[in-house]
Design a protein around this motif. Structure first.
Motif, mmCIF file in Angstrom:
data_model
loop_
_atom_site.group_PDB
_atom_site.id
_atom_site.type_symbol
_atom_site.label_atom_id
_atom_site.label_comp_id
_atom_site.label_asym_id
_atom_site.label_seq_id
_atom_site.Cartn_x
_atom_site.Cartn_y
_atom_site.Cartn_z
ATOM 1 N N LEU A 140 -20.985 10.494 64.686
ATOM 2 C CA LEU A 140 -20.850 10.178 63.740
ATOM 3 C C LEU A 140 -20.323 10.191 62.253
ATOM 4 O O LEU A 140 -19.293 10.396 61.912
ATOM 5 C CB LEU A 140 -21.179 7.974 64.251
ATOM 6 C CG LEU A 140 -20.411 7.272 62.505
ATOM 7 C CD1 LEU A 140 -18.941 6.933 62.860
ATOM 8 C CD2 LEU A 140 -21.296 6.152 62.840
ATOM 9 N N ILE A 174 -29.364 0.536 54.684
ATOM 10 C CA ILE A 174 -28.134 0.123 54.659
ATOM 11 C C ILE A 174 -28.287 -1.268 54.457
ATOM 12 O O ILE A 174 -29.045 -2.346 55.860
ATOM 13 C CB ILE A 174 -27.080 0.545 55.624
ATOM 14 C CG1 ILE A 174 -26.627 1.749 55.255
ATOM 15 C CG2 ILE A 174 -25.856 -1.584 54.714
ATOM 16 C CD1 ILE A 174 -25.405 1.811 56.002
ATOM 17 N N PHE A 177 -26.552 -5.217 57.522
ATOM 18 C CA PHE A 177 -25.740 -4.395 58.148
ATOM 19 C C PHE A 177 -25.412 -5.035 59.507
ATOM 20 O O PHE A 177 -24.316 -4.819 59.644
ATOM 21 C CB PHE A 177 -26.245 -3.436 58.867
ATOM 22 C CG PHE A 177 -25.292 -2.109 58.798
ATOM 23 C CD1 PHE A 177 -24.462 -2.071 58.025
ATOM 24 C CD2 PHE A 177 -25.550 -0.944 59.824
ATOM 25 C CE1 PHE A 177 -22.906 -0.845 58.934
ATOM 26 C CE2 PHE A 177 -23.678 -0.977 60.593
ATOM 27 C CZ PHE A 177 -23.441 -0.449 59.291
ATOM 28 N N LYS A 178 -26.504 -5.866 60.326
ATOM 29 C CA LYS A 178 -26.239 -6.727 61.381
ATOM 30 C C LYS A 178 -25.015 -7.501 60.554
ATOM 31 O O LYS A 178 -23.902 -7.368 61.756
ATOM 32 C CB LYS A 178 -27.119 -7.487 61.745
ATOM 33 C CG LYS A 178 -26.819 -8.011 62.841
ATOM 34 C CD LYS A 178 -28.106 -8.761 63.691
ATOM 35 C CE LYS A 178 -27.540 -10.020 64.740
ATOM 36 N NZ LYS A 178 -26.329 -10.439 64.978
ATOM 37 N N ASN A 181 -21.643 -6.091 60.327
ATOM 38 C CA ASN A 181 -20.439 -5.559 61.583
ATOM 39 C C ASN A 181 -19.782 -6.951 61.849
ATOM 40 O O ASN A 181 -19.380 -7.237 62.579
ATOM 41 C CB ASN A 181 -21.263 -5.190 62.478
ATOM 42 C CG ASN A 181 -21.940 -3.289 62.555
ATOM 43 O OD1 ASN A 181 -20.983 -2.897 61.910
ATOM 44 N ND2 ASN A 181 -23.406 -3.394 63.058
ATOM 45 N N LEU A 193 -20.612 3.683 57.635
ATOM 46 C CA LEU A 193 -22.410 4.287 57.603
ATOM 47 C C LEU A 193 -21.907 5.796 57.248
ATOM 48 O O LEU A 193 -22.556 6.425 57.159
ATOM 49 C CB LEU A 193 -22.155 4.819 59.182
ATOM 50 C CG LEU A 193 -23.287 3.008 60.163
ATOM 51 C CD1 LEU A 193 -23.421 3.276 61.352
ATOM 52 C CD2 LEU A 193 -24.462 3.328 59.115
HETATM 53 N N1 LIG Z 1 -21.346 0.027 63.304
HETATM 54 C C1 LIG Z 1 -22.690 -0.040 63.614
HETATM 55 N N2 LIG Z 1 -23.518 -0.238 63.812
HETATM 56 C C2 LIG Z 1 -24.831 0.369 63.704
HETATM 57 C C3 LIG Z 1 -24.896 1.652 64.303
HETATM 58 N N3 LIG Z 1 -26.625 1.838 64.519
HETATM 59 C C4 LIG Z 1 -26.214 0.431 64.218
HETATM 60 N N4 LIG Z 1 -25.523 -0.254 64.220
HETATM 61 C C5 LIG Z 1 -26.193 -2.137 63.333
HETATM 62 O O1 LIG Z 1 -27.106 -2.078 62.418
HETATM 63 C C6 LIG Z 1 -27.504 -2.992 61.487
HETATM 64 C C7 LIG Z 1 -29.131 -3.092 61.966
HETATM 65 O O2 LIG Z 1 -29.868 -4.430 61.927
HETATM 66 P P1 LIG Z 1 -30.864 -5.098 61.149
HETATM 67 O O3 LIG Z 1 -32.048 -3.962 62.023
HETATM 68 O O4 LIG Z 1 -30.796 -6.700 61.977
HETATM 69 O O5 LIG Z 1 -31.040 -4.957 60.227
HETATM 70 P P2 LIG Z 1 -29.771 -5.383 58.866
HETATM 71 O O6 LIG Z 1 -28.537 -6.409 59.142
HETATM 72 O O7 LIG Z 1 -29.468 -4.056 58.006
HETATM 73 O O8 LIG Z 1 -30.662 -6.100 57.920
HETATM 74 P P3 LIG Z 1 -31.580 -5.687 56.783
HETATM 75 O O9 LIG Z 1 -32.610 -4.136 57.219
HETATM 76 O O10 LIG Z 1 -33.446 -6.640 56.446
HETATM 77 O O11 LIG Z 1 -31.319 -5.829 55.452
HETATM 78 C C8 LIG Z 1 -27.284 -3.882 64.110
HETATM 79 O O12 LIG Z 1 -27.098 -4.539 63.872
HETATM 80 C C9 LIG Z 1 -27.019 -2.580 64.466
HETATM 81 O O13 LIG Z 1 -25.937 -2.518 65.244
HETATM 82 C C10 LIG Z 1 -23.833 2.464 64.971
HETATM 83 O O14 LIG Z 1 -23.950 3.574 65.154
HETATM 84 N N5 LIG Z 1 -22.528 1.443 64.396
#
Ligand SMILES: Nc1nc2c(ncn2[C@@H]2O[C@H](COP(=O)(O)OP(=O)(O)OP(=O)(O)O)[C@@H](O)[C@H]2O)c(=O)[nH]1
Length: 311
Positions: A140, A174, A177-178, A181, A193
């Motif tokens: 990616l 990040i 990030f959840k 998305n 990303l």
């Molecule tokens: N679009 C996309 N999302 C990704 C990828 N890899 C991981 N994710 C998403 O990144 C998100 C990470 O979420 P969490 O680990 O809960 O953390 P967060 O929401 O960033 O919360 P904090 O880290 O506590 O600020 C998940 O929803 C994954 O699905 C990717 O390659 N592409």
């Protein structure tokens, strides 16, 4: 203009043989030549040819010794070697192949046959290199992937242990990030990303800096020969630059996309060894505190209180 032809190193103490191979191969390849084993080792290390045609009976050290040294060197061990020799006993051929050569030509050689066999080996090398490249990058973002990072960390720690150099490890994640998305969809998530990965690459721009995607929305940067202050500075610059992009993020307390960064530092004294797991865990713990204390911030290890991490 760059010469994009594959590079072949021809090693032979007979000038006539070098000339014959040069004439037969120069249309398709860039030819480097050497008449001694020591010179061949030097050229192989600096030029990293795609293939080596190696005579066994050299004047200074034997082709077998050259092959052994090339195969035991991390930098040159994957360069394919074809022995070219007048010795044609079964034992010689067996020894050459056991030392790691991929093929064996007998003198006097037939140039059309050499051309075909060289072409096959170069093609195989190209495919192997491509596979190796694909297995070491993140599709990616184009950054190094976790696998390549793990390898790089082990090598860099070896260097730091030997030379007593300081290393900084930045773990970047990040924020929310959840939610990003969930709110904007995975395609926009992927775009974010990619944007963040570009900021990281720009922020850690020295030749020895190493940026990788650690997994999911987590990235890692290893700074070699650096001080804790430099690590903190690079981390803060990256945090600030992501903030300044002002990418809207309604699911986050700041209203825009942000990153949290944990920074670990270590420097081994004489006789000490860095524990790679503990080093990564320190960066991860700092990242955890950055998240816990409000996100969009950098937390560094307390350099005054922590001794560098040692086994
Ligand atoms: N679009 C996309 N999302 C990704 C990828 N890899 C991981 N994710 C998403 O990144 C998100 C990470 O979420 P969490 O680990 O809960 O953390 P967060 O929401 O960033 O919360 P904090 O880290 O506590 O600020 C998940 O929803 C994954 O699905 C990717 O390659 N592409």
């Amino acid at each position: 203009m760059t010469n994009l032809k594959p590079k072949i190193l021809v090693v032979d103490d007979e000038r006539l043989n070098i000339r014959l191979l040069y004439e037969g191969l120069r249309d398709e390849y860039q030819i480097l030549a050497s008449s001694t084993g020591m010179d061949a080792l030097r050229i192989a290390n600096t030029e990293l040819p795609d293939l080596i045609l190696l005579d066994i009976g050299l004047d200074d050290i034997s082709g077998h010794d050259v092959c052994t040294q090339l195969k035991s060197n991390e930098l040159t061990k994957n360069i394919p070697i074809i022995f070219v020799t007048a010795q044609d006993t079964y034992e010689d051929e067996l020894k050459g192949l056991e030392l790691g050569a991929i093929d064996y030509f007998r003198k006097p050689f037939s140039i059309p046959l050499v051309r075909v066999r060289v072409r096959n080996q170069i093609e195989l090398k190209r495919k192997t290199d491509m596979l190796q490249y694909l297995s070491s990058i993140d599709g990616l973002t184009g950054l190094a992937n976790r696998r390549q990072f793990d390898e790089h960390l082990v090598n860099t720690i070896r260097y730091a242990d030997r030379q007593h150099r300081g290393l900084c490890l930045l773990m970047i994640d990040i924020d929310r990030f959840k939610q990003y998305n969930d709110l904007y969809g995975h395609v926009r998530g992927d775009d974010a990303l990619k944007v963040v990965s570009r900021v990281l690459t720009k922020g850690a721009g020295r030749p020895m800096d190493f940026v990788a995607r650690f997994g999911g929305e987590e990235f890692i940067i290893l700074l070699t020969d650096s001080s804790p202050e430099e690590g903190a500075l690079v981390a803060e610059k990256i945090r600030e630059q992501v903030e300044q992009l002002h990418i809207p993020h309604e699911g986050c307390e700041f209203g825009f996309l942000s990153v949290s960064v944990g920074v670990a530092y270590t420097k081994p004294d004489i006789g000490e060894h860095i524990d790679e797991r503990a080093f990564v865990e320190h960066a991860d713990t700092c990242l955890y505190f950055a998240k816990e204390s409000g996100r969009n911030r950098v937390i560094c290890e307390n350099f005054e209180l922590h001794r560098p991490i040692k086994k």
